[in-house]
Design a protein around this motif. Structure first.
Motif, short mmCIF file in Angstrom:
data_model
loop_
_atom_site.label_atom_id
_atom_site.label_comp_id
_atom_site.label_asym_id
_atom_site.label_seq_id
_atom_site.Cartn_x
_atom_site.Cartn_y
_atom_site.Cartn_z
N THR A 1 -18.77 17.62 -11.34
CA THR A 1 -18.73 16.19 -11.64
C THR A 1 -18.31 15.39 -10.40
N SER A 2 -17.43 15.97 -9.58
CA SER A 2 -17.04 15.34 -8.33
C SER A 2 -16.37 16.38 -7.44
N PHE A 3 -16.30 16.09 -6.15
CA PHE A 3 -15.64 16.99 -5.20
C PHE A 3 -14.18 17.18 -5.58
N ASP A 4 -13.48 16.09 -5.90
CA ASP A 4 -12.05 16.18 -6.20
C ASP A 4 -11.79 16.99 -7.47
N GLU B 1 -16.22 16.68 7.13
CA GLU B 1 -16.89 16.11 5.95
C GLU B 1 -16.83 17.07 4.77
N ARG B 2 -16.85 16.48 3.60
CA ARG B 2 -16.78 17.24 2.36
C ARG B 2 -18.17 17.76 1.99
N CYS B 3 -18.23 19.06 1.70
CA CYS B 3 -19.48 19.72 1.36
C CYS B 3 -19.29 20.51 0.07
N VAL C 1 -22.52 34.31 -8.08
CA VAL C 1 -21.33 35.00 -8.56
C VAL C 1 -20.21 34.02 -8.85
N ARG C 2 -20.03 33.03 -7.96
CA ARG C 2 -18.91 32.10 -8.08
C ARG C 2 -19.31 30.72 -8.58
N GLY C 3 -20.60 30.42 -8.61
CA GLY C 3 -21.00 29.07 -8.96
C GLY C 3 -20.79 28.12 -7.81
N PHE C 4 -20.19 26.95 -8.07
CA PHE C 4 -20.06 25.89 -7.08
C PHE C 4 -18.61 25.77 -6.60
N MET C 5 -18.47 25.60 -5.27
CA MET C 5 -17.15 25.50 -4.67
C MET C 5 -17.13 24.36 -3.65
N PRO C 6 -15.98 23.69 -3.51
CA PRO C 6 -15.86 22.65 -2.49
C PRO C 6 -15.54 23.27 -1.14
N ALA C 7 -16.00 22.64 -0.08
CA ALA C 7 -15.73 23.13 1.26
C ALA C 7 -15.58 21.96 2.22
N ILE C 8 -14.81 22.17 3.28
CA ILE C 8 -14.63 21.17 4.34
C ILE C 8 -15.30 21.69 5.61
N LEU C 9 -16.17 20.90 6.20
CA LEU C 9 -16.88 21.33 7.39
C LEU C 9 -15.96 21.33 8.62
#
Length: 285
Positions: free
Chosen positions: A130-133, A263-265, A271-279
């Motif tokens: 739904t959002s990065f946060d 930047e936020r990616c 296996v894990r689905g979706f995860m937040p990452a910082i470039l």
């Protein structure tokens, strides 16, 4: 509509069959109930399957088998999804627990499945964010660090299709300093033309860029996120296909020289689905 893998000189049948086709996914008996809570209208059928994005995994394997002209593997993968699930069921030691599966299919159509206990994981990550946060709040290990590789990777059939031939990914991971599968770091690969391809074990999503030559596509889409097209050399990904099918993202060429440090990616896999990452642009430079 999604892009096709790049036209490459090695797109003919590969005679060397020392490699096998591969796909990794999560089996979780709690997945159907989680889907009904978090993604009732935005999760692919079958909704009652404990196998994450099972239809996409079967399709990906079938595409690879067709590309390599492995007739026996194609025949194994063509039956209905229910038959594929029944085959996988025979490898699951305990259907009341979560498992990480590594499906391996050779040129003779023989299927082997490595099964390992799955680590505890927030199942909300398995569905479109739904959002990065909000995504970042689901685990103390978030966000991951996304580090760009120091050298380009040449696109090939082994970057388009997931196989056991993964030396190019292993090399990229070593170059950015990943020493353990438990490291919360991912390597970002780019091609010889300076275009972002994918991560070493994930596909990647960036905030939408705006370019004049993309204006027409942007006017027709409200998706906030973009992902590199397959023509840039990245792999056919099950979670990427899920995101594209449900309008979470669109395809756009992303150049290395337009990446922004910090930047936020987002990154994702089967296996894990979706995860937040910082470039992080500074580690490998």
């Amino acid at each position: 509509m999604t892009s096709n893998p790049a036209n490459r000189p090695d797109n003919a049948a590969v005679d060397d069959t020392t490699f096998s086709l591969m796909s990794s996914l999560r089996f979780d008996p709690d997945l159907p109930s989680a889907a009904s809570i978090y993604a009732k209208d935005s999760y692919p059928k079958p909704h009652d399957s404990p196998y994450y994005l099972l239809r996409h995994h079967q399709n990906r394997l079938l595409q690879a088998a067709t590309n390599f002209k492995w007739a026996k593997a194609v025949a194994f993968l063509q039956p209905p999804l229910e038959s594929f699930a029944e085959t996988l069921d025979t490898f699951i030691p305990d259907h009341s627990k979560a498992w990480r599966l590594r499906i391996v299919i050779d040129a003779e159509g023989e299927c082997a499945v490595d099964v390992h206990p799955a680590t505890a994981w927030p199942l909300r990550c398995m569905f479109l964010p739904t959002s990065f946060d909000d995504l970042s709040s689901l685990s103390g290990s978030f966000p991951w660090r996304l580090v760009i590789d120091s050298v380009p990777t040449a696109p090939s059939q082994f970057t388009s299709y997931k196989t056991t031939s993964r030396g190019h990914y292993d090399a990229a991971r070593r170059r950015v300093g990943i020493s353990s599968p438990t490291d919360t770091v991912e390597a970002l690969l780019f091609n010889l033309a300076g275009e972002v391809m994918e991560g070493s074990i994930t596909c990647v999503y960036f905030r939408r860029r705006t370019h004049n030559h993309h204006r027409r596509e942007e006017e027709g889409s409200k998706a906030e996120w973009i992902t590199p097209p397959l023509s840039s050399g990245g792999m056919i990904s099950v979670s990427r296909q899920y995101a594209l099918d449900h309008g979470f993202c669109t395809e756009q060429v992303i150049r290395v020289d337009e990446l922004v440090d910090g930047e936020r990616c987002l990154i994702s896999n089967g296996v894990r689905g979706f995860m937040p990452a910082i470039l992080d642009l500074g580690t490998s430079r």
